[in-house]
Design a protein around this motif. Structure first.
Motif, PDB file in Angstrom:
ATOM      1  N   MET A   1       0.836  -1.204   0.000  1.00  0.00           N
ATOM      2  CA  MET A   1       0.000   0.000   0.000  1.00  0.00           C
ATOM      3  C   MET A   1       0.871   1.253   0.000  1.00  0.00           C
ATOM      4  N   GLU A   2       0.378   2.276  -0.648  1.00  0.00           N
ATOM      5  CA  GLU A   2       1.113   3.541  -0.699  1.00  0.00           C
ATOM      6  C   GLU A   2       0.970   4.294   0.620  1.00  0.00           C
ATOM      7  N   ARG A   3       1.892   5.229   0.810  1.00  0.00           N
ATOM      8  CA  ARG A   3       1.914   6.006   2.050  1.00  0.00           C
ATOM      9  C   ARG A   3       0.560   6.657   2.359  1.00  0.00           C
ATOM     10  N   GLN A   4      -0.018   7.331   1.359  1.00  0.00           N
ATOM     11  CA  GLN A   4      -1.265   8.063   1.623  1.00  0.00           C
ATOM     12  C   GLN A   4      -2.410   7.127   1.985  1.00  0.00           C
ATOM     13  N   GLN A   5      -2.429   5.960   1.370  1.00  0.00           N
ATOM     14  CA  GLN A   5      -3.466   4.959   1.685  1.00  0.00           C
ATOM     15  C   GLN A   5      -3.327   4.471   3.122  1.00  0.00           C
ATOM     16  N   LEU A   6      -2.082   4.174   3.509  1.00  0.00           N
ATOM     17  CA  LEU A   6      -1.828   3.697   4.874  1.00  0.00           C
ATOM     18  C   LEU A   6      -2.194   4.766   5.896  1.00  0.00           C
ATOM     19  N   LEU A   7      -1.772   5.989   5.619  1.00  0.00           N
ATOM     20  CA  LEU A   7      -2.064   7.081   6.555  1.00  0.00           C
ATOM     21  C   LEU A   7      -3.575   7.292   6.686  1.00  0.00           C
ATOM     22  N   ALA A   8      -4.271   7.236   5.560  1.00  0.00           N
ATOM     23  CA  ALA A   8      -5.728   7.423   5.582  1.00  0.00           C
ATOM     24  C   ALA A   8      -6.409   6.310   6.379  1.00  0.00           C
ATOM     25  N   ALA A   9      -5.817   5.116   6.327  1.00  0.00           N
ATOM     26  CA  ALA A   9      -6.417   3.968   7.024  1.00  0.00           C
ATOM     27  C   ALA A   9      -6.226   4.048   8.543  1.00  0.00           C
ATOM     28  N   ILE A  10      -5.118   4.609   8.967  1.00  0.00           N
ATOM     29  CA  ILE A  10      -4.867   4.636  10.429  1.00  0.00           C
ATOM     30  C   ILE A  10      -5.382   5.907  11.105  1.00  0.00           C
ATOM     31  N   LYS A  11      -5.561   6.967  10.327  1.00  0.00           N
ATOM     32  CA  LYS A  11      -5.971   8.265  10.890  1.00  0.00           C
ATOM     33  C   LYS A  11      -7.239   8.185  11.747  1.00  0.00           C
ATOM     34  N   PRO A  12      -8.309   7.505  11.291  1.00  0.00           N
ATOM     35  CA  PRO A  12      -9.539   7.468  12.100  1.00  0.00           C
ATOM     36  C   PRO A  12      -9.402   6.662  13.393  1.00  0.00           C
ATOM     37  N   ARG A  13      -8.291   5.941  13.546  1.00  0.00           N
ATOM     38  CA  ARG A  13      -8.130   5.081  14.726  1.00  0.00           C
ATOM     39  C   ARG A  13      -7.496   5.790  15.908  1.00  0.00           C
ATOM     40  N   MET A  14      -7.161   7.071  15.730  1.00  0.00           N
ATOM     41  CA  MET A  14      -6.414   7.750  16.800  1.00  0.00           C
ATOM     42  C   MET A  14      -6.740   9.233  16.854  1.00  0.00           C
ATOM     43  N   PRO A  15      -6.504   9.858  18.033  1.00  0.00           N
ATOM     44  CA  PRO A  15      -6.678  11.305  18.106  1.00  0.00           C
ATOM     45  C   PRO A  15      -5.613  12.031  17.289  1.00  0.00           C
ATOM     46  N   GLU A  16      -5.883  13.303  16.996  1.00  0.00           N
ATOM     47  CA  GLU A  16      -4.994  14.106  16.143  1.00  0.00           C
ATOM     48  C   GLU A  16      -3.540  14.103  16.643  1.00  0.00           C
ATOM     49  N   LYS A  17      -3.378  14.189  17.961  1.00  0.00           N
ATOM     50  CA  LYS A  17      -2.026  14.242  18.547  1.00  0.00           C
ATOM     51  C   LYS A  17      -1.223  12.982  18.183  1.00  0.00           C
ATOM     52  N   ARG A  18      -1.884  11.838  18.252  1.00  0.00           N
ATOM     53  CA  ARG A  18      -1.213  10.571  17.942  1.00  0.00           C
ATOM     54  C   ARG A  18      -0.923  10.467  16.446  1.00  0.00           C
ATOM     55  N   TYR A  19      -1.805  11.051  15.648  1.00  0.00           N
ATOM     56  CA  TYR A  19      -1.589  11.047  14.199  1.00  0.00           C
ATOM     57  C   TYR A  19      -0.373  11.899  13.835  1.00  0.00           C
ATOM     58  N   ILE A  20      -0.248  13.025  14.504  1.00  0.00           N
ATOM     59  CA  ILE A  20       0.931  13.882  14.292  1.00  0.00           C
ATOM     60  C   ILE A  20       2.195  13.133  14.728  1.00  0.00           C
ATOM     61  N   HIS A  21       2.099  12.452  15.887  1.00  0.00           N
ATOM     62  CA  HIS A  21       3.223  11.624  16.365  1.00  0.00           C
ATOM     63  C   HIS A  21       3.587  10.572  15.310  1.00  0.00           C
ATOM     64  N   THR A  22       2.580   9.902  14.769  1.00  0.00           N
ATOM     65  CA  THR A  22       2.805   8.851  13.771  1.00  0.00           C
ATOM     66  C   THR A  22       3.533   9.397  12.544  1.00  0.00           C
ATOM     67  N   GLN A  23       3.102  10.561  12.089  1.00  0.00           N
ATOM     68  CA  GLN A  23       3.778  11.165  10.927  1.00  0.00           C
ATOM     69  C   GLN A  23       5.219  11.545  11.280  1.00  0.00           C
ATOM     70  N   GLY A  24       5.415  11.985  12.522  1.00  0.00           N
ATOM     71  CA  GLY A  24       6.763  12.305  12.976  1.00  0.00           C
ATOM     72  C   GLY A  24       7.652  11.068  13.002  1.00  0.00           C
ATOM     73  N   VAL A  25       7.104   9.961  13.499  1.00  0.00           N
ATOM     74  CA  VAL A  25       7.863   8.699  13.524  1.00  0.00           C
ATOM     75  C   VAL A  25       8.198   8.277  12.091  1.00  0.00           C
ATOM     76  N   MET A  26       7.229   8.455  11.204  1.00  0.00           N
ATOM     77  CA  MET A  26       7.445   8.082   9.795  1.00  0.00           C
ATOM     78  C   MET A  26       8.622   8.859   9.198  1.00  0.00           C
ATOM     79  N   HIS A  27       8.600  10.178   9.320  1.00  0.00           N
ATOM     80  CA  HIS A  27       9.683  10.985   8.743  1.00  0.00           C
ATOM     81  C   HIS A  27      11.026  10.658   9.405  1.00  0.00           C
ATOM     82  N   THR A  28      11.015  10.496  10.728  1.00  0.00           N
ATOM     83  CA  THR A  28      12.256  10.210  11.451  1.00  0.00           C
ATOM     84  C   THR A  28      12.793   8.836  11.075  1.00  0.00           C
ATOM     85  N   ALA A  29      11.904   7.846  10.992  1.00  0.00           N
ATOM     86  CA  ALA A  29      12.334   6.480  10.665  1.00  0.00           C
ATOM     87  C   ALA A  29      12.885   6.402   9.240  1.00  0.00           C
ATOM     88  N   ILE A  30      12.268   7.123   8.315  1.00  0.00           N
ATOM     89  CA  ILE A  30      12.774   7.130   6.931  1.00  0.00           C
ATOM     90  C   ILE A  30      14.173   7.748   6.899  1.00  0.00           C
TER      91      ILE A  30
END
Ligand SMILES: [Fe+2]
Ligand SMILES: [Fe+2]
Length: 188
Positions: free
Chosen positions: A1-30
């Motif tokens: 799955m592409e990045r945007q698809q994955l992000l769209a799939a997990i976004k509704p499962r968490m509050p905004e703060k956790r979503y921002i954290h997730t994107q931060g982990v993504m950029h840092t891990a890459i």
């Protein structure tokens, strides 16, 4: 799955703060993957999915552990210890991830373990140092992560253990195993 698809799939499962954290982990891990010669797309996938079960009902997660014959040792340890193994389970069953290294990086992102792969270390460290993290000592951990992944991993585990002790929280045995493994390696 592409990045945007994955992000769209997990976004509704968490509050905004956790979503921002997730994107931060993504950029840092890459960034860490590129720096330490690991596959950035594996780091991206593991990072996006690592916290998707963080807000799942504890009873539901414990039921899955029992039903699917997963590691029973996390039962009774609450969401903090359940959400890694359950996210790995969802990654496999809902997202079709088959790469064992990606699944392990998700599974062990909270506890660590002995004999971690490079990808597992990258996700563990990225989780602790991503840009929205803001705790005393995070800057030192970020600096270490720029220089040496193993030393950063060591510092992150020691930081986590100190925090657990200082706040009088129990330590999951696998985290001690992780710590011992690192110290045995460093003291060779
Ligand atoms: Fe997590
Ligand atoms: Fe996280």
């Amino acid at each position: 799955m592409e990045r945007q698809q994955l992000l769209a799939a997990i976004k509704p499962r968490m509050p905004e703060k956790r979503y921002i954290h997730t994107q931060g982990v993504m950029h840092t891990a890459i960034a860490l993957a590129k720096r330490y010669d690991e596959d950035p797309s594996k780091a991206e996938t593991a990072a996006i999915l690592h916290d998707m079960a963080k807000y799942e009902d504890v009873t539901k997660m414990e039921d899955i552990i029992r039903r699917e014959n997963l590691d029973l040792s996390v039962i009774g340890w609450g969401s903090e210890l359940l959400h890694g193994p359950i996210a790995a389970y969802y990654a496999q069953t809902q997202f079709g991830i088959t790469d064992q290294d990606v699944l392990n990086a998700i599974h062990y992102h909270t506890t660590g373990r002995a004999g971690m792969s490079k990808l597992e270390k990258i996700i563990f460290v990225a989780d602790m140092i991503e840009p929205s993290r803001n705790y005393p000592g995070v800057e030192r951990l970020r600096n270490k992560a720029q220089k040496n992944l193993d030393k950063a991993m060591s510092a992150c585990v020691r930081h986590s253990l100190r925090f657990l002790i200082d706040t009088k929280q129990p330590i999951f045995p696998l985290t001690l195993t992780c710590y011992n493994d690192i110290m045995n390696g460093e003291n060779k």
